[in-house]
Design a protein around this motif. Sequence first.
Motif, PDB file in Angstrom:
ATOM      1  N   ALA A  19       0.829  -1.210   0.000  1.00 30.19           N
ATOM      2  CA  ALA A  19       0.000   0.000   0.000  1.00 30.19           C
ATOM      3  C   ALA A  19       0.859   1.254   0.000  1.00 30.19           C
ATOM      4  CB  ALA A  19      -0.936  -0.008   1.218  1.00 30.19           C
ATOM      5  N   ARG A  20       1.949   1.238   0.774  1.00 32.39           N
ATOM      6  CA  ARG A  20       2.790   2.429   0.867  1.00 32.39           C
ATOM      7  C   ARG A  20       3.681   2.599  -0.360  1.00 32.39           C
ATOM      8  NH1 ARG A  20       3.762   0.186   6.149  1.00 32.39           N
ATOM      9  NH2 ARG A  20       5.951  -0.093   5.527  1.00 32.39           N
ATOM     10  N   ILE A  21       4.115   1.487  -0.969  1.00 27.07           N
ATOM     11  CA  ILE A  21       4.871   1.587  -2.226  1.00 27.07           C
ATOM     12  C   ILE A  21       3.983   2.216  -3.304  1.00 27.07           C
ATOM     13  CG2 ILE A  21       5.996   0.282  -4.069  1.00 27.07           C
ATOM     14  CD1 ILE A  21       6.724  -1.813  -1.904  1.00 27.07           C
ATOM     15  N   TYR A  22       2.741   1.759  -3.376  1.00 29.25           N
ATOM     16  CA  TYR A  22       1.787   2.299  -4.354  1.00 29.25           C
ATOM     17  C   TYR A  22       1.541   3.780  -4.089  1.00 29.25           C
ATOM     18  CZ  TYR A  22      -2.517   2.282  -7.235  1.00 29.25           C
ATOM     19  OH  TYR A  22      -3.472   2.526  -8.191  1.00 29.25           O
ATOM     20  N   ASP A  23       1.420   4.147  -2.820  1.00 25.01           N
ATOM     21  CA  ASP A  23       1.247   5.551  -2.463  1.00 25.01           C
ATOM     22  C   ASP A  23       2.438   6.376  -2.954  1.00 25.01           C
ATOM     23  OD1 ASP A  23      -0.022   7.755  -0.650  1.00 25.01           O
ATOM     24  OD2 ASP A  23       2.044   7.601   0.083  1.00 25.01           O
ATOM     25  N   TYR A  24       3.646   5.844  -2.785  1.00 25.23           N
ATOM     26  CA  TYR A  24       4.842   6.550  -3.238  1.00 25.23           C
ATOM     27  C   TYR A  24       4.840   6.713  -4.755  1.00 25.23           C
ATOM     28  CZ  TYR A  24       9.779   7.392  -4.293  1.00 25.23           C
ATOM     29  OH  TYR A  24      10.953   7.919  -4.783  1.00 25.23           O
ATOM     30  N   LEU A  25       4.489   5.657  -5.478  1.00 18.54           N
ATOM     31  CA  LEU A  25       4.469   5.731  -6.941  1.00 18.54           C
ATOM     32  C   LEU A  25       3.431   6.726  -7.439  1.00 18.54           C
ATOM     33  CD1 LEU A  25       4.872   1.945  -7.793  1.00 18.54           C
ATOM     34  CD2 LEU A  25       6.601   3.741  -8.059  1.00 18.54           C
ATOM     35  N   LEU A  26       2.354   6.910  -6.663  1.00 16.41           N
ATOM     36  CA  LEU A  26       1.310   7.869  -7.033  1.00 16.41           C
ATOM     37  C   LEU A  26       1.665   9.296  -6.617  1.00 16.41           C
ATOM     38  CD1 LEU A  26      -1.941   5.869  -6.144  1.00 16.41           C
ATOM     39  CD2 LEU A  26      -1.122   6.471  -8.436  1.00 16.41           C
TER      40      LEU A  26
END
Length: 272
Positions: A19-26
């Motif tokens: 979830a946090r990796i995806y948040d970073y990519l966004l």
Amino acid sequence: MTELERVPPGVDPHVPSAARIYDYLLGGKDNLAVDRAVGDRLLSVAPDTRAVARANRVFLTRAVRHMAEQGIRQFVDLGAGIPTSPSVHEVARKVNPACRVVYVDYDPMVRLHGEVLLSGDPGVVSVQGDIRTPRDILAGPHVTGLIDFEQPMAVLLVGVFHFITDEEDPAGIIAAFRERMAPGSFLVLSHAMSESDPEAIAQLILSTANSPAQPTFRSREELTALCDGFELVGPGVAAVQDWRVPGDEEPALPLLEGTPKLRIDAVVGRLP
């Protein structure tokens, strides 16, 4: 105050979170150094991954809007991730303000953000739960209190199901939800594909080894098989940036040129 001190209870700052990796990519800020390190390593071999992440989010909003226009008024977003606008309930309620949404994620940081942002809205709730135990989710009081299983619903598995290994019985997980879904319900999936660039696959697997964020890449045939029992909507299985239904007048976003190194495919199915 150090980053370690800012970590919520129950969060290991040394273990990356999907979830946090995806948040970073966004482009979000609700992530830790360990998550950014994974994202940066992936971007070093697949620099278009940020665009893929944004395209995945656009697919989610398109699918939710389509389902709401088809009369769906209740949504269960599994592996919902860090709240991002426009969220599922924001998109659905533009079509009908009566739409209800349950957000589910096992990451305690996601739950904390959800509780803060969604408190006070009786039609939207964020709960901590693991999609590997679908019957526990379905029996939870927040779900049973908000979702009417006699009426059509939408189950969303967007950018999360590739974190389920073959040993964890992905088909059985979907079957458990399908058994509770009324006719006319929808299943929404997007998934990392084995047709991705081998270097991108290797880097992502290496940088997330032995963590819950390590993905399983699947083929188009395997993704189609996960939708057993559902009639595919729109283009069927398609690259996430290309999925759209006839009549969707929203212009295609110029997010990607050519085939991205990290390929995410999308599919929406309707239960007859």
